[in-house]
Design a protein around this motif. Structure first.
Motif, PDB file in Angstrom:
ATOM      1  N   LYS A 211       0.937  -1.187  -0.004  1.00 24.15           N
ATOM      2  CA  LYS A 211       0.031  -0.079   0.031  1.00 24.15           C
ATOM      3  C   LYS A 211       0.982   1.199   0.014  1.00 24.15           C
ATOM      4  O   LYS A 211       1.620   1.451   0.706  1.00 24.15           O
ATOM      5  CB  LYS A 211      -1.003   0.096   1.125  1.00 24.15           C
ATOM      6  N   VAL A 212       0.694   2.187  -0.845  1.00 25.49           N
ATOM      7  CA  VAL A 212       1.447   3.400  -0.894  1.00 25.49           C
ATOM      8  C   VAL A 212       0.427   4.638  -0.542  1.00 25.49           C
ATOM      9  O   VAL A 212      -0.551   4.605  -0.843  1.00 25.49           O
ATOM     10  CB  VAL A 212       1.729   3.490  -2.516  1.00 25.49           C
ATOM     11  N   ARG A 213       1.012   5.404   0.398  1.00 26.93           N
ATOM     12  CA  ARG A 213       0.325   6.612   0.589  1.00 26.93           C
ATOM     13  C   ARG A 213       1.247   7.650   0.678  1.00 26.93           C
ATOM     14  O   ARG A 213       2.630   7.633   0.603  1.00 26.93           O
ATOM     15  CB  ARG A 213      -0.191   6.348   2.255  1.00 26.93           C
ATOM     16  N   VAL A 214       0.495   8.929   0.383  1.00 24.78           N
ATOM     17  CA  VAL A 214       1.540  10.124   0.111  1.00 24.78           C
ATOM     18  C   VAL A 214       0.972  10.996   1.390  1.00 24.78           C
ATOM     19  O   VAL A 214      -0.150  10.891   1.720  1.00 24.78           O
ATOM     20  CB  VAL A 214       1.116  10.728  -1.182  1.00 24.78           C
ATOM     21  N   ASN A 215       1.699  11.864   1.444  1.00 23.40           N
ATOM     22  CA  ASN A 215       1.419  13.101   2.504  1.00 23.40           C
ATOM     23  C   ASN A 215       1.007  14.522   1.873  1.00 23.40           C
ATOM     24  O   ASN A 215       0.730  15.326   2.611  1.00 23.40           O
ATOM     25  CB  ASN A 215       2.970  13.561   3.278  1.00 23.40           C
ATOM     26  N   ARG A 216       0.852  14.322   0.558  1.00 26.39           N
ATOM     27  CA  ARG A 216       0.088  15.751  -0.060  1.00 26.39           C
ATOM     28  C   ARG A 216      -1.398  15.520  -0.514  1.00 26.39           C
ATOM     29  O   ARG A 216      -1.456  14.195  -0.485  1.00 26.39           O
ATOM     30  CB  ARG A 216       1.008  16.027  -1.239  1.00 26.39           C
ATOM     31  N   PRO A 217      -2.167  16.192  -0.558  1.00 22.72           N
ATOM     32  CA  PRO A 217      -3.477  16.072  -0.994  1.00 22.72           C
ATOM     33  C   PRO A 217      -3.558  15.504  -2.247  1.00 22.72           C
ATOM     34  O   PRO A 217      -2.743  15.977  -3.112  1.00 22.72           O
ATOM     35  CB  PRO A 217      -4.123  17.523  -0.766  1.00 22.72           C
TER      36      PRO A 217
END
Length: 217
Positions: A211-217
């Motif tokens: 699972k890949v998550r980013v810290n930007r909207p």
């Protein structure tokens, strides 16, 4: 590098940053009897890509139908694309109408199973590189594959593109072909490829999810 394949695999240019050498190799491309597609893919993966460091991509220009491979197969090469750190971009042109004798296609007709006639696709790729136009005529039909073989070829090209993280393109005209090459070049400038090593080594053939998550909207 530039590699061509008929019943054999031919290295026309080694790995180089010299664009003129690449162009000349493509223009000199000539194809004889047969289509050893699976062996060509196997050769690229196991004899070339594994020894090249850094980011790697393969552009595969074919109709997907294999007629003469003996040392590699549909399944073995699909499995190999999952393991090698290279993106495969497939450009499929459908030769079925020409091979069945319909004529009027935009590409020269490949010689499938050997009637001694040799054809060239160098003009097509040369036009892509130079931005020019090309008018290529084909000879008579050369004993093409069945509809099921062409469908197998289509699925094969989809599979190796998906498994490697690349994309598939359809090219039925010069315009489509130019768009495909332009799209690949643009994507390679923008795309990030992520990989990881699992903490626990799984069983052979076992799949893991990430699972890949980013810290930007």
């Amino acid at each position: 590098m530039v590699i061509a394949f008929d019943q054999d695999v031919h290295v026309l240019s080694p790995v180089t940053n010299n664009r003129y050498q690449i162009k000349n190799a493509i223009r000199q491309t000539a194809f004889g009897d047969g289509t050893s597609l699976y062996e060509a893919v196997d050769y690229v993966i196991n004899q070339q890509m594994r020894h090249i460091q850094g980011r790697k991509a393969v552009v595969l220009f074919t109709d997907g139908v294999d007629t003469t491979s003996r040392r590699a197969s549909y399944q073995s090469t699909i499995a190999a694309t999952e393991e090698v750190d290279s993106l495969f971009y497939t450009i499929r042109y459908d030769t079925q109408r020409d091979m069945s004798g319909g004529g009027g296609g935009n590409y020269p007709q490949p010689n499938r199973r050997g009637n001694g006639r040799s054809v060239t696709m160098a003009d097509i790729l040369g036009a892509i590189l130079t931005g020019g136009n090309v008018n290529v005529g084909g000879g008579g039909p050369g004993g093409g594959g069945s509809s099921s073989e062409y469908e197998t070829g289509r699925k094969y090209l989809e599979a190796i593109a998906q498994n490697s993280g690349g994309r598939k393109f359809e090219a039925q005209s010069m315009t489509n072909l130019q768009a495909a090459f332009s799209g690949i070049a643009e994507e390679l400038r923008r795309q990030y490829s992520l990989g990881y090593y699992p903490e626990a080594v799984g069983k052979i053939g076992e799949r893991k999810q990430i699972k890949v998550r980013v810290n930007r909207p």
